[in-house]
Design a protein around this motif. Structure first.
Motif, PDB file in Angstrom:
ATOM      1  N   PRO A 193     -32.382  12.875  56.336  1.00 56.95           N
ATOM      2  CA  PRO A 193     -31.880  13.917  55.424  1.00 56.95           C
ATOM      3  C   PRO A 193     -30.778  14.769  56.047  1.00 56.95           C
ATOM      4  O   PRO A 193     -29.854  15.199  55.351  1.00 56.95           O
ATOM      5  CB  PRO A 193     -33.134  14.750  55.125  1.00 56.95           C
ATOM      6  CG  PRO A 193     -34.276  13.816  55.352  1.00 56.95           C
ATOM      7  CD  PRO A 193     -33.850  12.957  56.496  1.00 56.95           C
ATOM      8  N   GLN A 194     -30.861  14.999  57.351  1.00 59.14           N
ATOM      9  CA  GLN A 194     -29.842  15.811  58.016  1.00 59.14           C
ATOM     10  C   GLN A 194     -28.512  15.073  58.128  1.00 59.14           C
ATOM     11  O   GLN A 194     -27.454  15.699  58.222  1.00 59.14           O
ATOM     12  CB  GLN A 194     -30.322  16.205  59.414  1.00 59.14           C
ATOM     13  CG  GLN A 194     -31.613  16.986  59.433  1.00 59.14           C
ATOM     14  CD  GLN A 194     -32.154  17.158  60.837  1.00 59.14           C
ATOM     15  OE1 GLN A 194     -31.395  17.192  61.808  1.00 59.14           O
ATOM     16  NE2 GLN A 194     -33.464  17.263  60.967  1.00 59.14           N
ATOM     17  N   ASN A 215     -27.405  12.904  55.858  1.00 59.55           N
ATOM     18  CA  ASN A 215     -26.967  12.506  54.522  1.00 59.55           C
ATOM     19  C   ASN A 215     -25.651  13.207  54.186  1.00 59.55           C
ATOM     20  O   ASN A 215     -25.621  14.405  53.907  1.00 59.55           O
ATOM     21  CB  ASN A 215     -28.041  12.863  53.497  1.00 59.55           C
ATOM     22  CG  ASN A 215     -27.628  12.511  52.079  1.00 59.55           C
ATOM     23  OD1 ASN A 215     -26.648  11.794  51.853  1.00 59.55           O
ATOM     24  ND2 ASN A 215     -28.371  13.026  51.109  1.00 59.55           N
ATOM     25  N   TYR A 227     -23.884  13.268  51.702  1.00 62.42           N
ATOM     26  CA  TYR A 227     -23.725  13.749  50.332  1.00 62.42           C
ATOM     27  C   TYR A 227     -24.381  15.117  50.128  1.00 62.42           C
ATOM     28  O   TYR A 227     -24.197  15.734  49.081  1.00 62.42           O
ATOM     29  CB  TYR A 227     -24.309  12.736  49.346  1.00 62.42           C
ATOM     30  CG  TYR A 227     -23.612  11.396  49.406  1.00 62.42           C
ATOM     31  CD1 TYR A 227     -22.333  11.234  48.873  1.00 62.42           C
ATOM     32  CD2 TYR A 227     -24.212  10.306  50.029  1.00 62.42           C
ATOM     33  CE1 TYR A 227     -21.681  10.012  48.945  1.00 62.42           C
ATOM     34  CE2 TYR A 227     -23.564   9.080  50.103  1.00 62.42           C
ATOM     35  CZ  TYR A 227     -22.301   8.939  49.560  1.00 62.42           C
ATOM     36  OH  TYR A 227     -21.649   7.733  49.637  1.00 62.42           O
ATOM     37  N   ALA A 228     -25.133  15.574  51.113  1.00 59.02           N
ATOM     38  CA  ALA A 228     -25.740  16.905  51.046  1.00 59.02           C
ATOM     39  C   ALA A 228     -24.790  17.915  51.684  1.00 59.02           C
ATOM     40  O   ALA A 228     -24.008  17.566  52.574  1.00 59.02           O
ATOM     41  CB  ALA A 228     -27.087  16.910  51.758  1.00 59.02           C
ATOM     42  N   ARG A 247     -27.447  21.172  55.863  1.00 64.41           N
ATOM     43  CA  ARG A 247     -27.962  20.197  56.832  1.00 64.41           C
ATOM     44  C   ARG A 247     -27.987  20.793  58.236  1.00 64.41           C
ATOM     45  O   ARG A 247     -28.906  20.541  59.023  1.00 64.41           O
ATOM     46  CB  ARG A 247     -27.113  18.929  56.802  1.00 64.41           C
ATOM     47  CG  ARG A 247     -27.264  18.136  55.509  1.00 64.41           C
ATOM     48  CD  ARG A 247     -26.565  16.802  55.585  1.00 64.41           C
ATOM     49  NE  ARG A 247     -25.122  16.913  55.452  1.00 64.41           N
ATOM     50  CZ  ARG A 247     -24.243  16.323  56.259  1.00 64.41           C
ATOM     51  NH1 ARG A 247     -24.659  15.610  57.288  1.00 64.41           N
ATOM     52  NH2 ARG A 247     -22.954  16.453  56.049  1.00 64.41           N
ATOM     53  N   GLU A 268     -30.924  23.117  58.409  1.00 62.64           N
ATOM     54  CA  GLU A 268     -32.164  22.341  58.460  1.00 62.64           C
ATOM     55  C   GLU A 268     -32.407  21.804  59.866  1.00 62.64           C
ATOM     56  O   GLU A 268     -33.530  21.850  60.387  1.00 62.64           O
ATOM     57  CB  GLU A 268     -32.102  21.189  57.456  1.00 62.64           C
ATOM     58  CG  GLU A 268     -33.264  20.211  57.526  1.00 62.64           C
ATOM     59  CD  GLU A 268     -34.597  20.806  57.131  1.00 62.64           C
ATOM     60  OE1 GLU A 268     -35.628  20.154  57.392  1.00 62.64           O
ATOM     61  OE2 GLU A 268     -34.625  21.923  56.573  1.00 62.64           O
TER      62      GLU A 268
END
Length: 286
Positions: free
Chosen positions: A87-88, A90, A92-93, A98, A101
């Motif tokens: 997720p970090q 990614n 697209y975020a 990120r 996080e």
């Protein structure tokens, strides 16, 4: 009906077995709810696990999840899984989210290390797990640096020179320096950790340190080079000496590259054209 203390372990095992065959089921470990181990964890999951393990540690002896545990192993494996980084990474975020996080996860990992490492113990009860958490934390620190650099490049020149931004960058570097120093300290605790665990740990450090080394402050890089050189010459275990000896020239090469980059003159900015306020020739002729 009140369960006696010896029955808690069988109960925990039954709950873990049930969770392994039931996707997204609620998972309890020794009466404490923990995150779903079937999916990647984020900072909130690590925080939930930390609270659960802190409660367990006050009532149960040697009950924290272990790397090689038949039933607790999957919990520890999720704690240090590379999938948790996805997720970090990614793209697209939002980058700033990120970055935050990654910083939050790193904080939770440090708190978990406090739980697993007993500063007073003559022999670490969770030696392999404590060392594994340290190397995983260093991977997380490296990712945080990567995201920090990416975020820094999106800032304007004015924002990059703001006091708040510079202070945040210095704090990140200082935290990384402290983590790196602690990581090397562990290599000296030959009485508290098993030889096999320390040898494996030193090999992991040799892979991870170059990625962090380049981001550290100049004075810290010098200290780190000296410490790695000393470990390569004087460590009690020959395998650790060998791993540090392999690491040293890599770090020296990085330091030389950094010095060469700093020695180069800064590129000159293109001169701004002077503002011409003279009257155009055609207008003056009239």
């Amino acid at each position: 009906m009140t369960l006696s203390r010896p029955l808690l372990w069988p109960l925990a095992i039954l709950l873990l077995v049930f969770a392994r065959f039931t996707p997204a089921a609620e998972l309890f470990y020794l009466g404490q709810k923990i995150p779903d181990i079937q999916r990647p964890w984020v900072s909130a999951d690590y925080h939930q696990l930390l609270l659960a393990l802190q409660k367990i540690d006050t009532t149960q002896v040697n009950a924290l999840p272990r790397r090689s545990g038949e039933f607790t192993g999957p919990i520890y494996t999720r704690m240090v899984s590379e999938d948790n980084f996805k997720p970090q990474l990614n793209i697209y975020a939002p980058l700033e989210l990120r970055q935050n996080e990654a910083r939050d996860v790193l904080f939770q990992l440090k708190e978990l290390m406090r739980l697993y490492f007993d500063f007073k113990a003559a022999q670490q009860p969770y030696g392999a797990e404590a060392l594994g958490l340290m190397t995983y934390s260093m991977r997380q620190q490296a990712i945080l640096f990567t995201l920090t650099v990416e975020f820094w490049m999106t800032l304007s020149e004015k924002e990059q020179t703001s006091q708040i931004r510079l202070q945040g960058l210095q704090e990140t570097k200082a935290a990384a320096a402290m983590l790196t120093s602690s990581a090397l300290d562990y290599l000296g605790l030959t009485r508290q950790f098993n030889r096999e665990d320390l040898v494996l740990y030193s090999a992991e450090l040799a892979k991870l340190l170059p990625e962090l080394f380049v981001h550290l402050p100049a004075d810290v890089r010098g200290q780190l080079l000296a410490r790695v050189g000393e470990l390569a010459d004087k460590h009690q275990y020959s395998e650790v000496r060998g791993n540090m000896a392999d690491l040293l020239p890599v770090l020296v090469g990085i330091q030389q590259d950094v010095d060469a980059q700093l020695a180069r003159p800064a590129p000159a900015k293109p001169a701004q054209p002077a503002l011409d306020l003279s009257v155009p020739p055609a207008a003056s002729a009239k």
